[in-house]
Write a protein that holds these residues in place. Structure first.
Motif, mmCIF file in Angstrom:
data_model
loop_
_atom_site.group_PDB
_atom_site.id
_atom_site.type_symbol
_atom_site.label_atom_id
_atom_site.label_comp_id
_atom_site.label_asym_id
_atom_site.label_seq_id
_atom_site.Cartn_x
_atom_site.Cartn_y
_atom_site.Cartn_z
ATOM 1 N N THR A 46 0.823 -1.216 0.000
ATOM 2 C CA THR A 46 0.000 0.000 0.000
ATOM 3 C C THR A 46 0.853 1.259 0.000
ATOM 4 O O THR A 46 0.393 2.327 -0.386
ATOM 5 C CB THR A 46 -0.909 0.023 1.247
ATOM 6 N N TYR A 82 2.910 -6.074 -6.195
ATOM 7 C CA TYR A 82 2.201 -4.898 -6.683
ATOM 8 C C TYR A 82 2.421 -3.738 -5.719
ATOM 9 O O TYR A 82 2.518 -3.934 -4.500
ATOM 10 C CB TYR A 82 0.699 -5.187 -6.803
ATOM 11 N N VAL A 116 0.869 -0.008 -9.755
ATOM 12 C CA VAL A 116 -0.583 0.114 -9.852
ATOM 13 C C VAL A 116 -0.998 1.580 -9.873
ATOM 14 O O VAL A 116 -0.246 2.468 -9.469
ATOM 15 C CB VAL A 116 -1.274 -0.606 -8.673
ATOM 16 N N VAL A 131 -7.950 -1.414 -7.505
ATOM 17 C CA VAL A 131 -7.051 -0.480 -6.842
ATOM 18 C C VAL A 131 -7.733 0.871 -6.657
ATOM 19 O O VAL A 131 -8.357 1.400 -7.585
ATOM 20 C CB VAL A 131 -5.757 -0.294 -7.665
ATOM 21 N N GLU A 133 -6.676 4.741 -5.096
ATOM 22 C CA GLU A 133 -5.522 5.538 -4.689
ATOM 23 C C GLU A 133 -5.978 6.741 -3.874
ATOM 24 O O GLU A 133 -6.890 7.476 -4.282
ATOM 25 C CB GLU A 133 -4.747 6.007 -5.925
ATOM 26 N N ILE A 145 -2.190 3.257 -1.331
ATOM 27 C CA ILE A 145 -3.051 2.408 -2.150
ATOM 28 C C ILE A 145 -4.016 1.620 -1.264
ATOM 29 O O ILE A 145 -3.644 1.142 -0.190
ATOM 30 C CB ILE A 145 -2.211 1.427 -2.992
ATOM 31 N N TYR A 147 -6.558 -1.726 -1.590
ATOM 32 C CA TYR A 147 -6.893 -2.864 -2.445
ATOM 33 C C TYR A 147 -8.258 -3.408 -2.048
ATOM 34 O O TYR A 147 -8.532 -3.638 -0.870
ATOM 35 C CB TYR A 147 -5.835 -3.960 -2.315
#
Length: 667
Positions: A46, A82, A116, A131, A133, A145, A147
């Motif tokens: 994240t 990621y 991402v 995703v 943001e 981030i 998820y």
């Protein structure tokens, strides 16, 4: 940071494991929870900080590198990682300071990095992730981030698993929406209100939306964050229950500590905390204080809490009768003493191998407000927090004036990332201006510089190399350390290990302490400069002399080698430490030398996590050895049987090899 871990299994041949961030203590807590090394197929970051990736190196070192170095390929293919923009560069920068560059180059082809962006869909073999943001208005702050993923269940085909959720009546088909939220700062929390997914209720009444919080405690308690949690959006929030949530000691470790406290409350103090020797207390804690990976497992109907309680039942059932029948407590024969300091606290007595022991870390308290930290393995901050009560924690951190790191190995230095951040926070809060001195080799400095802003490091820390350029200036080189600690001598000595490694000779008041670090036995420098030591802390990664060749190959010590060093040094007391995973949690069965030529006659004891003693009382430590062996008899007996079995195997194998050799010679 709490751990969020998701495991999905569609069939016996289709299983995937997902981790959302890898905090520093992930491996240690996963081992203590599930008794196995975590398998990671995909890692979702994240944010790019040590709090998010601090545990990645330990996981890779124990799960991936052994496979790669053996020449095999990973059974599940490459690991997908990621994260935000710059993920690959940041991860490599962190790993290369803990691994060698050669190991990083071997590892890199087995990792796939994907950067991402907002609204992106990540298609995984068993799951699709979306995703989100969060971008603070201040552009100098890095975005974070979130998820999101969904999972559908058919109640008719999953009736058994439904029994371990709750008492609500669900329709025939329902699904979960789960989001992992990590807000590093309050500025990120402000942007939560701008995301419709996080503020509006689900469109379908059959959908349960769950928010798992990985945000730090200060952010979670902020008014802005609490306002968002309190919104009526039909969400279930899972967050840490601890008021000051740095960690939660695994129940089995807490039980073992409670047992040791029953043996000796002097040498295993609880500092005002409750003793969880009572099994009901452990069960209650285990049920109420579920860590994140257990909470997620509970949501998805595969909770292993019942198995863990059965495991606890087995452990408690074997130990409780022994505690009831042990001899009188050692405190009844202790003389009164006014020499409280210096005092040694063992925070970690294990090695890099996986066990209930913490990794290398020792706190030497020289005065009430002056301490020296010797090595800082993974989880050192957690061990310090659980050893002292929360009210003492900040005071102990602020008392640390010098940090000594013996060498660049994960189990001796990878706890620095989290530890230094908390020292910075405490120093800022208390307004301390005197810099903490970090004594280490240059690679440790480069590792720390990669994690923190240079101006912050310069404000709070000063680095000293363990090897000054001019050897004859060594006394002047460490004079600032001696002045800061108030000791007569602070002298790192070179020992024999893989990377550049230093032990430590310390003289304070009438006491002389020697720390071997990781080394081969009978190190000349250690013996010469440590002559007539009052206390020798020597590593004993391996047990008997039968493992001598293995110890030499790995450049470590074994029990008899450590005692031979103590004999040559004329040390009065020896603490054996840095044990491998094959050792039981309790001290060695036989602490006397097994080789006839070793005539060491001083006091011998084995380090255990949370052991605490003043130097004026350390000669009494052998008095509790018998009671420790008594209460942990089941573990000791199992260890003895395994050792004898391994010895017989080795003898048979050697005989076969000898016969084969002579047959070849005859030909």
């Amino acid at each position: 940071m709490p751990i969020a871990h998701l495991t999905l299994q569609r069939s016996s041949n289709s299983k995937r494991s997902y981790f959302f961030n890898m905090p520093e203590t992930l491996l240690m807590n996963h081992i203590n929870t599930f008794r196995k090394v975590p398998n990671c197929n995909s890692l979702f970051l994240t944010n790019l900080s040590w709090a998010n990736v601090g545990g990645l190196c330990s996981v890779l070192a124990n799960s991936v590198m052994p496979i790669i170095t053996s020449g095999m390929s990973l059974p599940d293919g490459q690991i997908s990682i990621y994260g935000p923009v710059g993920t690959a560069a940041y991860v490599r920068k962190v790993l290369i300071r803990q691994f060698s560059e050669q190991k990083c180059n071997m590892l890199w082809p087995n990792c796939i990095f994907t950067e991402v962006s907002d609204g992106m869909l990540i298609e995984d073999p068993l799951m699709t992730f979306k995703v989100h943001e969060l971008k603070p208005t201040d552009t100098s702050i890095q975005p974070t981030i979130i998820y999101e993923f969904e999972q559908q269940f058919d109640v008719n085909n999953d009736t058994e698993s439904m029994e371990c959720t709750d008492e609500k009546e669900y329709p025939e088909s329902y699904h979960y929406q789960v989001a992992i939220v990590d807000c590093p700062t309050v500025d990120h929390a402000k942007t939560l209100f701008d995301n419709n997914y996080l503020t509006l209720p689900p469109d379908n009444s059959n959908t349960r939306r769950i928010i798992i919080h990985q945000s730090n405690h200060q952010v979670v308690q902020s008014p802005m964050y609490q306002e968002w949690i309190g919104m009526d959006n039909n969400c279930t929030h899972i967050s840490a229950k601890k008021e000051n949530a740095i960690t939660h000691m695994p129940p089995i470790k807490a039980f073992y500590r409670g047992v040791c406290n029953k043996v000796s409350s002097l040498f295993f103090p609880l500092h005002g905390q409750d003793n969880v020797f009572d099994h009901d207390q452990i069960k209650r804690d285990e049920g109420e204080e579920l860590c994140y990976d257990q909470s997620c497992t509970l949501i998805f109907h595969k909770n292993n809490l019942e198995y863990k309680l059965l495991k606890l039942d087995s452990i408690v059932g074997s130990i409780s009768p022994q505690v009831a029948t042990m001899e009188s407590n050692v405190e009844s024969v202790l003389p009164e003493t006014e020499d409280v300091y210096p005092k040694l606290v063992v925070l970690g007595s294990g090695s890099s191998s996986l066990s209930y022991r913490g990794q290398s870390a020792y706190l030497l308290q020289l005065k009430e407000n002056t301490s020296l930290l010797i090595d800082c393995g993974v989880g050192t901050l957690e061990q310090l927090y659980t050893h002292f009560n929360p009210q003492q924690f900040n005071g102990i951190l602020s008392s640390i004036k010098v940090i000594f790191i013996s060498h660049k190995h994960i189990d001796h230095m990878s706890g620095l990332g989290t530890f230094l951040q908390h020292i910075i926070d405490v120093r800022e809060e208390k307004g301390q201006t005197e810099k903490v001195i970090i004594v280490s080799v240059n690679p440790i400095k480069r590792f720390v510089v990669e994690l923190y802003d240079e101006s912050i490091l310069h404000k709070h820390f000063r680095f000293l190399n363990t090897s000054p350029k001019k050897y004859w200036e060594i006394q002047q080189h460490f004079a600032p350390v001696e002045k800061l600690l108030g000791v007569e001598r602070f002298f790192p000595v070179r020992v024999e290990h893989g990377p550049v490694t230093h032990g430590l000779v310390l003289e304070v008041n009438k006491w002389k302490m020697v720390y071997s670090a990781d080394t081969l036995p009978m190190n000349e420098n250690l013996i010469v400069y440590g002559q007539d030591a009052d206390l020798l802390i020597h590593e004993s990664t391996f047990d008997s002399s039968t493992e001598m060749m293995k110890a030499k190959l790995k450049m470590h010590s074994y029990k008899d080698g450590a005692l031979a060093t103590a004999d040559a040094m004329n040390a009065k007391n020896v603490i054996l430490t840095h044990f491998g995973s094959l050792f039981p949690l309790v001290p060695l069965v036989d602490l006397s030398p097994s080789e006839e030529e070793i005539s060491f006659s001083g006091n011998i004891f084995c380090a255990m996590d949370h052991l605490e003693f003043s130097f004026s009382q350390m000669h009494l430590l052998p008095n509790i050895h018998g009671n420790l062996l008594h209460v942990f008899k089941h573990s000791v007996d199992r260890y003895v049987k395994r050792t004898e079995k391994d010895l017989k195997k080795n003898i048979k194998r050697n005989n076969r090899l000898t016969k084969t050799f002579w047959k070849v010679v005859d030909l």
